[in-house]
Structure formats: C-alpha cells, structure tokens
Enzyme design. Structure first.
Site, PDB file in Angstrom:
ATOM      1  N   PRO A   2       0.833  -1.207   0.000  1.00 26.14           N
ATOM      2  CG  PRO A   2      -0.855  -1.606   1.559  1.00 26.14           C
ATOM      3  CD  PRO A   2       0.467  -2.129   1.079  1.00 26.14           C
ATOM      4  CD  GLU A   3       3.181   2.593  -4.341  1.00 23.89           C
ATOM      5  OE1 GLU A   3       2.966   3.646  -4.978  1.00 23.89           O
ATOM      6  OE2 GLU A   3       3.773   1.614  -4.840  1.00 23.89           O
TER       7      GLU A   3
END
Length: 269
Positions: A2-3
């Site tokens: 996840p960014e």
C-alpha cells in the site's frame, strides 16, 4: 505494498466513523508483526477517546489523550471497520474495540506494524521522512532545489522517503509517464520547467488514485472492505509488452533499485 493513496483512503474511511468515540481496548491474536505489538496494548487504549486519525507518509497515526498508535500496513495489510462480533479470519491479527464495532488489522504476510508512543513527541520512525507530495510546499521549485547536483535516476529519487514520502513504485512509474520523463534520467539534469511538470503530474496522479480509492493489486481494501480501482487507469505499471495507451509503442520493463520499472520508450524521453 500500500502506497500513499491506499493509506490515505484508509484514513479517510476511518476518521469520520471513529473519531471522538471511546476505545474499549484491544484484542491481539498475533503479536509478532514486523515489530512486536505491545503486550499491554489493551490496557493502554481502554477508556481513551480517539482524538484524531492522521497520516504521515505511509503511516497511520491514531491520536489518543495519552499518546498515539502508529500503524503501517506493510506489504499486505489492511484496516477495516467491522461489527465487533464478526468472527476473525486466519490473518486478522488485531481488533481495536469501539463499542459495537472494531477496527481490524488483517496482515497475511505480517510485515506491518502497530506501535504505541506515549506523549506527543516525534517517533524515530517518522523523524527523517521527507516532504509530503500533496502539501502545498511540494512544487516544481522545491523539486528543482532538492535535486541540484544529484546524479540519482529520477525514479529512485522519487522513491527515497527521506526526500519525498509515499509515492512508491506504482505512482512513480505512472507520474513519470504523465510527465514524459525517462525513469533513468538523472534528477539533477531536470530543468525548472520539467521539474514543474513532474511535480504537477505527481500530484495529479495521486489525486486521481485517491478518487479511485487507490489500487488493489493483491490484498488492499479500504476501511469498508471495498477494493480500489486505480489499477484500471494505469498507463504503464504492470503493462510490459502491451501497447502504450497514447502512441501504441509496446511498454517496456527494466529493473531499477531491485524494483520493476515500466515506461514507454517513445513517450518518455
């Protein structure tokens, strides 16, 4: 992993639902994540109201009167708001309890973390982080100043969290395509005009990803269990061998910094 858009999507889902509510403690089923979860987490949280939910880089910060809870989703983690009596799955390691609901951490690979920090000082994990790309201070002038004299490839510069936080592999590749810049270009060679274009494309890409709820390539879901849909808009990421959406040249892949990089050899100079 996840960014920034996925973490911010999670924050936006949690904040309006749980801010101001009293925490009733925690259930820890698996304390061994990247760092051990505090053994007394239940006692630390019980009875405290959740004052706010913030984000710094890819960390979520749950603020309570006595301190804050730092959460990182690692490579496969997600946070969901679920009914308190919903049976946990195999990889549902922690529940933070709020009345009839729970904030549930699911992390199949256990590369995430959940740490308690007493007081309001800066945590060591956050001390050396760079600028937020969605802050007003991040613009072409900042990028031009920060990159002078540096021979680092521009993609690796964007993924250096001590410089700019939260962009990550997907959004660096997508932003560079939108800006028309080859990922291997030394960042110090970008002039003011190209820096301004790149900064704007980074912000545009992240905002578009937020509007789509982030990207769901493997495990990511938002706080309500819904996946993100930005992967349907990718220009280059994961599309090696496919035609460029603009010029129809096949997208290429190269390895940079041990990560796959995707680009169009015609659109990106």
């Amino acid at each position: 992993m996840p960014e920034l858009p996925e973490v911010e999507t999670t924050r936006r889902g949690i904040a309006p639902e749980l801010e101001g509510h009293r925490c009733d403690g925690a259930i820890v089923r698996q304390p061994r994540l990247r760092h051990p979860i505090p053994a007394d987490l239940d006692l630390l949280l019980a009875g405290q109201p959740l004052l706010g939910v913030a984000r710094r880089a890819k960390y979520l910060l749950l603020h309570f009167p006595a301190g804050r809870l730092l959460i990182h989703l690692g490579m496969s983690g997600s946070l969901r708001i679920v009914p308190g009596d919903e049976a946990p799955g195999k990889h549902d390691h922690v529940d933070i309890l709020f009345g009839q609901r729970a904030l549930r951490l699911r992390d199949p690979r256990r590369f995430g973390l959940m740490l308690w920090q007493a007081g309001d000082g800066e945590h060591p994990l956050l001390a050396h982080l760079g600028i937020e790309p969605l802050d007003d201070a991040f613009d072409g002038a900042w990028l031009h100043r920060a990159s002078r004299g540096r021979a680092t490839p521009v993609k690796l510069f964007l993924m250096d969290a001590t410089r700019v936080v939260g962009i990550g592999n997907i959004y660096a590749s997508e932003s560079l395509f939108r800006a028309g810049i080859d990922p291997v270009t030394p960042v110090g060679e970008l002039g003011p005009r190209r820096c301004a274009r790149l900064a704007e494309c980074i912000r545009e890409t992240l905002r578009d990803a937020l509007a789509a709820g982030g990207s769901s390539l493997r495990d990511f879901v938002g706080s309500n269990g819904s996946p993100g849909y930005f992967q349907q808009q990718y220009f280059v990421y994961g599309r090696d061998g496919e035609d460029c959406r603009r010029c129809h040249t096949p997208i290429r892949k190269r390895i940079m910094g041990q990560r796959a990089t995707f680009y169009c050899p015609r659109c990106q100079r």
